[in-house]
Motif scaffolding. Structure first.
Motif, mmCIF file in Angstrom:
data_model
loop_
_atom_site.group_PDB
_atom_site.id
_atom_site.type_symbol
_atom_site.label_atom_id
_atom_site.label_comp_id
_atom_site.label_asym_id
_atom_site.label_seq_id
_atom_site.Cartn_x
_atom_site.Cartn_y
_atom_site.Cartn_z
ATOM 1 N N ALA A 1 0.820 -1.213 0.000
ATOM 2 C CA ALA A 1 0.000 0.000 0.000
ATOM 3 C C ALA A 1 0.858 1.269 0.000
ATOM 4 N N VAL A 2 2.023 1.208 0.622
ATOM 5 C CA VAL A 2 2.889 2.402 0.582
ATOM 6 C C VAL A 2 3.909 2.294 -0.544
ATOM 7 N N GLY A 3 3.912 1.148 -1.232
ATOM 8 C CA GLY A 3 4.820 0.985 -2.362
ATOM 9 C C GLY A 3 4.061 1.128 -3.663
ATOM 10 N N ALA A 4 4.222 0.138 -4.506
ATOM 11 C CA ALA A 4 3.655 0.257 -5.850
ATOM 12 C C ALA A 4 2.257 -0.345 -5.953
ATOM 13 N N GLY A 5 1.656 -0.661 -4.813
ATOM 14 C CA GLY A 5 0.352 -1.331 -4.834
ATOM 15 C C GLY A 5 -0.765 -0.440 -5.348
ATOM 16 N N PRO A 6 -1.930 -1.046 -5.569
ATOM 17 C CA PRO A 6 -3.092 -0.303 -6.046
ATOM 18 C C PRO A 6 -3.564 0.724 -5.020
ATOM 19 N N LEU A 7 -4.445 1.605 -5.441
ATOM 20 C CA LEU A 7 -5.009 2.624 -4.557
ATOM 21 C C LEU A 7 -6.261 2.090 -3.871
ATOM 22 N N THR A 8 -6.363 2.342 -2.573
ATOM 23 C CA THR A 8 -7.564 1.949 -1.831
ATOM 24 C C THR A 8 -8.760 2.757 -2.326
ATOM 25 N N HIS A 9 -8.514 4.031 -2.565
ATOM 26 C CA HIS A 9 -9.546 4.925 -3.101
ATOM 27 C C HIS A 9 -9.049 5.385 -4.458
ATOM 28 N N SER A 10 -9.827 5.100 -5.489
ATOM 29 C CA SER A 10 -9.265 5.278 -6.835
ATOM 30 C C SER A 10 -8.979 6.735 -7.181
ATOM 31 N N ALA B 1 -7.582 8.888 -5.089
ATOM 32 C CA ALA B 1 -6.569 9.442 -4.185
ATOM 33 C C ALA B 1 -5.208 9.471 -4.864
ATOM 34 N N ALA B 2 -4.315 10.304 -4.333
ATOM 35 C CA ALA B 2 -2.963 10.372 -4.886
ATOM 36 C C ALA B 2 -2.151 9.170 -4.413
ATOM 37 N N ASP B 3 -2.396 8.751 -3.172
ATOM 38 C CA ASP B 3 -1.688 7.586 -2.645
ATOM 39 C C ASP B 3 -2.541 7.003 -1.514
ATOM 40 N N ASN B 4 -1.980 6.059 -0.789
ATOM 41 C CA ASN B 4 -2.753 5.405 0.277
ATOM 42 C C ASN B 4 -2.437 5.961 1.659
ATOM 43 N N TRP C 1 3.010 6.320 9.558
ATOM 44 C CA TRP C 1 2.185 6.576 8.391
ATOM 45 C C TRP C 1 0.877 5.825 8.580
ATOM 46 N N SER C 2 -0.218 6.546 8.529
ATOM 47 C CA SER C 2 -1.528 5.899 8.620
ATOM 48 C C SER C 2 -1.937 5.548 7.191
ATOM 49 N N VAL C 3 -2.142 4.259 6.960
ATOM 50 C CA VAL C 3 -2.214 3.761 5.591
ATOM 51 C C VAL C 3 -3.586 3.143 5.307
ATOM 52 N N PHE C 4 -4.157 3.545 4.183
ATOM 53 C CA PHE C 4 -5.442 2.954 3.778
ATOM 54 C C PHE C 4 -5.217 1.626 3.060
ATOM 55 N N THR C 5 -6.068 0.658 3.359
ATOM 56 C CA THR C 5 -6.087 -0.616 2.640
ATOM 57 C C THR C 5 -7.548 -0.996 2.401
ATOM 58 N N ASN C 6 -7.792 -1.896 1.498
ATOM 59 C CA ASN C 6 -9.179 -2.299 1.212
ATOM 60 C C ASN C 6 -9.654 -3.359 2.205
ATOM 61 N N THR C 7 -9.690 -2.934 3.451
ATOM 62 C CA THR C 7 -10.110 -3.828 4.523
ATOM 63 C C THR C 7 -11.077 -3.080 5.434
ATOM 64 N N VAL C 8 -11.710 -3.808 6.334
ATOM 65 C CA VAL C 8 -12.663 -3.212 7.273
ATOM 66 C C VAL C 8 -11.976 -2.059 8.022
ATOM 67 N N PRO C 9 -12.659 -0.927 8.201
ATOM 68 C CA PRO C 9 -12.036 0.219 8.875
ATOM 69 C C PRO C 9 -11.536 -0.123 10.287
ATOM 70 N N VAL C 10 -10.582 0.688 10.708
ATOM 71 C CA VAL C 10 -9.909 0.439 11.983
ATOM 72 C C VAL C 10 -10.261 1.534 12.983
#
Lengths: 286, 792, 168
Positions: free
Chosen positions: B143-152, B154-157, B349-358
């Motif tokens: 998520a902080v590297g080259a992975g996809p965006l959690t929110h399409s 967004a600039a990053d995760n 770094w607080s990082v977004f992922t496509n998982t249930v919110p925290v």
């Protein structure tokens, strides 16, 4: 988590069950203890148009009985009743031993022995015990009855060889021989969970030799029994047993899942198998 | 005052109803209400192409089917960000019903209301959603590297990057005799209370009022928010948290979609609507916590004194961050624990992922922090050939160093300054209790037999009792009983008992004459909630103040009634007595009647009271003199200037079964200090319950996500909450170092038991196996892999 | 998907805590739901609906059973006992209930009815059980609050409380 609608049938006799299954075919599902079926229905992982509830069949025995040299278990014998049965403990001790690991009291008081066997979960205790004993079920339908030996009862996980109109009114288990020793061991993450790995073992002492057979659970297959080469009593504690079990374990094809890798499962199968066979041998030699 | 109830092991006031089956949990109410069910996203990341609800509309018994298109005004907007933070540059919250993009599997797409839950589920199943699947990111490093965006869009995760430093880490590291670098990885878990969430709403169109029963830890906030959203006066909206079947953090969110939608549907349909979350929904629709990846650099001297600690970590916030940065801030501030770190820096770094919110789960970032710190201590000791117990001792903050400034910010935005404690004494008590020499000998003997036995230790500090405030309202009723209420709710902590103890002491009434109501905005509208181990401290002092104010008020009235000075009055056994003149007294019951110059016939004391009232107000120029008021009641608030910091240490002797690779806990000892104890029965219960959750977090409970963002163990079959068989007997010792920051000297206790357990078990296993352990929870599978690495 | 039609209601007589109730239920209605929402016996709680947590445990003919894994229709002919049937009519707590209160065997109280019911068939023998035996006897019931310590103490103490009472 509520089941989809179904029509409920409450037959009062075995013949009525035959009749209903002949009529309803694949739309129907037998409901006995319900401890595996109802969670699946609640989660809507499956739905059936008709449930045929066996619980009100008249005159069905509540406990296992002996007929000749077989233990007979009717379709409504609960796991708790079998676990408490002195007859089972004496004639088919491996079934008692296995039942101690089946879930928890509140499940065992409803769940039936036959139901668990037919459900065919590869990680469940009773199918392994039944396979080890080379038990059989009596399948019946309006067309008649036929025995199905354990070796041919399951085609895979949660799949059995009953025809659409068939159900089982009897499980038959050969009773122990005087020189048989049995043991059952399993490892589960929590008490009462399905096994990560388990072993049921029988050792028969005959002609100065020990003939061991093992059946596994949690190792992928269902109904397989591994007969080990006969060995002298000393070999049970020596490398002979280890190498025989290593061969048996090599035939298994466990998968990886969340709780255990195939490699770990094979390790468990070997480790549990060693102590399980040894314990069975001790009992055989007593 | 006579015997103090404060500090006594009194049985709980709430138990009778819960034991007899007449407790009232939200789903126990509203049997005739319509029932809601939800359609939730099948995919972790997708765009909604189309929703076809026609199948649902055809189901007999369906009352309403709703998607985002049906929502208007505030209901159609994104749900609120509960706790903003200046560094939270890219916050994200979800819609009550998804509008177009779905960012986790389980996100709510549509709501069905039907005559019962069975039919609601039938209809939900009949709704067809056409998805356009989008790339999914689950792994934090991807998520902080080259992975996809959690929110399409967004600039990053990265939702936020926060860093703080005490001292100068770079300089200290540069001059440190030894510098080491390690990585640690605590995994995803979840609160998993036995009762899921539940909302039961009754909108009354005639009166334009809304009443909501909500299984929440923070009803006051829900009420305030709903009033805004529904554009109703606060007085027209009431939220009640009845009996709540456990919370542990997951039930304080403000707002979950269902908390908005169920009341909304009640107004739409003009009928009561209820939703009771099932276990499947809870796994995919209620918040989780714990996932982080830490990289640590530590500089130490030859004796293991920590000269500098530099921690960089990624915090998994899931698909949304409704709770802001609270969890990683707590991790960062509590990582130093009881150790003196002159040079400390964190960056997260607080990082977004496509998982249930925290959002917080009991411990709230601390179990991760303690795991990291305590593993660092063990690593340092190992690298330098030292005893890790000595390393701890050398680094402890000493009793004369309080107040001690950790040097970084606390979750309330202020500095993190410990108030009191005695870490070396606590540690010594721990080692004495476990019998260190004997334990070590036992370990040596076991090892000689080829057994794998290890000793694990872990220490923590827990910040508790944060503001902003709580309130309490207390009245003396005409029958002489005392009725108290506070805004925060209760999920098993025994508030009805401990608050009653405080009030009963102040007013001199027997405990059974005091009843306490929590979490009911009809009784008190201002309050915050039960979380962050704050209730006993904050609401406890509000109770103390209100009781004292009520006592003063009662004393003034009694003084005129009995014609003695206030100073000569004693409150005892439900009456006010004149000191030294036992026969001269007036029961509290009568005083409430006296205070009210209104004649009413009922009541045993009515006649007497009428006479006394005349006497009480005899010299007044009006029936109710200026400055008095009818009835005896008080409302007070307490707002702490700063939090208070409890601490504790745990030790475990563990064994690994060589055959099964399973963990066995041979002994478990806890030393715990939460300041002065109001009720030992309840404190023990909190600590021991926390411990069981900690053991779950150390060895059993992990939410497994597939790379596609699907939870692979979303049932109690596979998410392994320990049964009694998996929890060891525990030896528990208390120290009581009072907090100087509040009058009662108390500190919070709710989360304490959970916090150090993963660290303790990991340390024990590491010691038993002689290998480094860098993540929790562990499992027999992982122990097997450590003992028998795959041949390369 | 075809339109699902509400399945027909069927008459059933349920015997709960000694009282017979005539009801109309859908075949798919779980016993847990019917106890709670038809009969108003909300002491039986629902925690997972797949038979693992044990919150919904009732006694069926004296044996513990998951009421979430039984259809109400199946309970016909069985004596069902729920937590509401434990205390005496005069409000005196059952020795198990009293023991749970003394030993802090409950916090939020959600799992409590299930534990009480699960312990009911065997509590008289609990005092003589080893720690491990008692834990095994209660496995199958999840508690998220207490860490089980108070529950184990309570179940062990219940028969003593019963003894004290019978002497009194």
């Amino acid at each position: 988590m509520k089941p989809a609608p179904f029509a409920y049938h409450r037959p009062g006799s075995r013949e009525e069950v035959d009749q209903l299954l002949a009529q309803l075919g694949s739309e129907a599902k037998i409901l006995a203890g319900g401890q595996s079926l109802i969670p699946i229905l609640n989660m809507r992982l499956a739905a059936f148009g008709h449930l045929v509830d066996l619980n009100h069949l008249a005159g069905e025995p509540a406990e296992p009985a002996v007929a000749g040299d077989e233990l007979v278990v009717g379709p409504l014998v609960r796991q708790a009743a079998a676990l408490e049965s002195a007859l089972v403990a004496e004639r088919a001790p491996v079934v008692s031993q296995a039942l101690r690991h089946v879930a928890h009291p509140a499940i065992r008081s409803r769940g039936t022995v036959v139901g668990s066997v037919l459900h065919g979960d590869p990680a469940a205790e009773l199918p392994a015990a039944v396979a080890l004993l080379a038990g059989s079920v009596r399948a019946r339908s309006r067309r008649g009855t036929r025995p199905i030996p354990a070796a041919r009862l399951w085609t895979g996980a949660l799949e059995n060889t009953l025809a659409e109109d068939e159900w089982v009114d009897e499980l038959r288990l050969p009773v122990r021989q005087p020189d048989d020793g049995f043991a059952f061991e399993e490892f589960a993450r929590r008490s009462g969970d399905y096994a990560i790995c388990g072993v049921a073992a029988r050792v028969r002492a005959a002609d100065g030799e020990l003939k061991a057979a093992v059946a596994y659970l949690g190792m992928g297959g269902l109904g397989q029994v591994h007969a080990l080469q006969p060995m002298a009593a000393e070999e049970i504690d020596g490398p002979g047993l280890r190498s025989a079990l290593t061969e048996a374990v090599a035939e298994l094809d466990p998968g990886d899942d969340l709780h255990a890798s195939a490699r770990y499962r094979r390790w468990l199968a070997l480790e549990l198998g060693l102590s399980c066979v040894r314990r069975a041998a001790e009992r055989a030699l007593k | 005052m006579t015997t103090k109830l404060f500090g006594e092991r009194v049985e709980r006031r709430e138990d009778r109803r819960l034991l007899t089956g007449i407790g009232r949990f939200t789903d126990d109410l509203g049997h005739d209400a319509a029932q809601a069910a939800f359609v939730r996203s099948d995919f972790a990341h997708a765009r909604i192409r189309d929703i076809d609800v026609s199948g649902a509309l055809d189901v007999e018994g369906v009352l309403g089917v709703y998607t985002h298109d049906d929502l208007q005004g505030g209901f159609a907007e994104r749900l609120p960000l509960l706790i903003p933070h200046r560094d939270l540059k890219a916050p994200r919250t979800q819609y009550a019903l998804a509008r177009d993009e779905l960012c986790y599997a389980g996100e709510v797409i549509a709501m069905v209301v039907a005559s019962d839950r069975y039919i609601a589920e039938d209809a939900a199943q009949a709704i067809r959603v056409e998805y356009e699947e989008l790339p999914v990111v689950v792994d934090l490093e991807q998520a902080v590297g080259a992975g996809p965006l959690t929110h399409s869009d967004a600039a990053d995760n990265i939702g936020a990057h926060v860093s703080e430093m005490k001292g100068d880490v770079e300089i200290a590291l540069a001059s440190a005799p030894h510098v080491f670098k390690w990585r640690f990885r605590p995994e995803r878990s979840a609160s998993m209370p036995m009762e899921g969430r539940a909302v039961f709403a009754r909108y009354d169109a005639g009166q334009d009022t809304l009443e909501v029963y909500d299984s929440t830890q923070a009803p006051t906030g829900i009420r305030a928010g709903l009033a805004e959203l529904f554009e109703l006066d606060w007085d027209r909206v009431h939220v009640i948290a009845p009996d709540v079947g456990g919370g542990f953090g997951v039930k304080v969110m403000q707002f979950y979609p269902e908390e908005v939608l169920v009341p909304w549907a009640s107004r739409q349909l003009g009928m009561p609507v209820k939703w009771t979350e099932d276990r499947r929904e809870h796994f995919i629709g209620s918040n989780q916590e714990r996932g982080q990846i830490h990289e640590v650099r530590v500089g130490v001297d030859a004796e293991g004194r920590i000269l500098a600690l530099d921690v960089r970590f990624l915090h998994d916030t899931g698909a949304y961050c409704p709770y802001g940065l609270i969890v990683p801030i707590i991790t960062a501030a509590q990582l130093p624990g009881p150790y003196r770190l002159s040079n400390y820096r964190y960056s997260f770094w607080s990082v977004f992922t496509n998982t249930v919110p925290v959002s917080p789960y009991r411990g709230a970032g601390r179990p991760q922090a303690v795991f990291v710190m305590e593993r660092v201590i063990e690593h340092v000791a190992r690298e330098l050939g030292l005893d890790s117990l000595d390393v701890r001792r050398r680094n402890f903050i000493q009793p004369d160093e309080f107040p001690y400034d950790v040097g970084v910010s606390w979750q309330d935005g202020g500095p993190t300054v410990y108030d009191s404690g005695d870490y070396p004494s606590g540690f010594q008590l721990l080692l004495d209790s476990i019998g260190l020499d004997r334990a070590r000998q036992q370990q040596a003997e076991a090892r000689a037999e080829g057994r794998l036995v290890g000793l694990g230790v872990g220490c923590y500090v827990e910040g508790t009792g944060i503001g902003p405030y709580e309130g309490a309202t207390i009245s003396i009723l005409p029958d002489g009983t005392v009725s108290a209420a506070t805004g925060l709710s209760t999920q098993g902590q025994g508030h009805e008992t401990i608050f009653a103890q405080i009030v009963a002491d102040e007013l001199g009434v027997p405990l059974e004459r005091v009843s306490v109501t929590t979490g009911d905005t009809r009784r008190i509208g201002f309050g915050v909630g039960t979380f962050a181990s704050r209730s006993a401290v904050v609401a406890g002092h509000a109770m103390l103040r209100a009781a004292r104010s009520l006592r003063d008020q009662t004393a003034r009235l009694a003084s005129t009634t009995l014609e003695v000075a206030v100073e000569d009055l004693v409150f005892e056994a439900g009456a006010v007595h004149v000191r030294g003149v036992p026969e001269k007294s007036v029961p509290l019951a009568r005083l409430t009647l006296v205070s009210n110059p209104l004649r009413y016939a009922y009541g045993r004391d009515a006649r007497l009271a009428a006479e006394l009232a005349q006497r009480a107000y005899a010299k007044a120029d009006r029936p109710l003199p200026e400055g008095s008021r009818p009835g005896l009641s008080a409302l007070e608030y307490y707002s702490p200037a700063a939090g208070v910091f409890g601490y504790g240490m745990h030790a475990a002797l563990v064994e690994v079964d060589r055959r099964t690779c399973n963990l066995r806990i041979l002994r478990y000892v806890i030393v715990h200090d939460c300041g002065r104890i109001i009720n030992p029965l309840i404190v023990d219960g909190q600590v021991l319950g926390g411990l069981a959750q900690g053991i779950g977090g150390a060895f059993y409970e992990r939410i497994h996500y597939s790379p596609e963002g699907q939870i692979q163990n979303a049932s109690f079959m596979d998410f392994l909450i320990p049964y009694a068989t998996e929890i060891p007997p525990v030896e528990l010792h208390h120290l009581e170092t009072p907090s100087p920051r509040n009058e009662l000297g108390v500190k919070g206790v709710g989360e304490a038991g959970t916090i150090p357990v993963p660290a303790v078990i990991a340390n024990g296993l590491s010691d038993a196996l002689g290998v480094a352990i860098d993540h929790v929870p562990l499992s027999p599978e992982e122990i097997f892999q450590l003992l028998h690495p795959e041949p390369k | 998907m075809s339109v699902r039609v509400r399945s027909e209601l069927q008459r059933v007589t349920l015997t709960v805590n000694g009282a017979a109730h005539e009801l109309e239920v859908e075949p798919r209605w779980l016993l847990s739901d019917v106890l709670r929402h038809q009969l108003g016996l909300t002491g039986t709680h629902v925690g997972c609906e797949h038979g693992v947590c044990g919150c919904c445990t009732v006694l069926a003919d004296g044996r513990p059973a998951r009421s979430c894994l039984m259809f109400a229709l199946q309970a016909e002919g069985l004596e069902i006992q729920t937590v509401e049937g434990l205390a005496s009519a005069d409000g005196t707590l059952h020795p198990l209930q009293e023991a749970f209160r003394r030993h802090h065997g409950l916090q939020c109280g959600f799992c409590t009815p299930g534990f009480l019911i699960a312990a009911l068939p065997f509590y008289r023998t609990a005092e003589g059980m080893s720690d491990q035996e008692l834990r095994e006897a209660l496995a199958g019931q999840l508690c998220r609050c207490t860490g089980y310590a108070g529950i184990l103490q309570a179940v062990r103490a219940a028969s003593r409380i019963e003894g004290e009472r019978s002497q009194a």
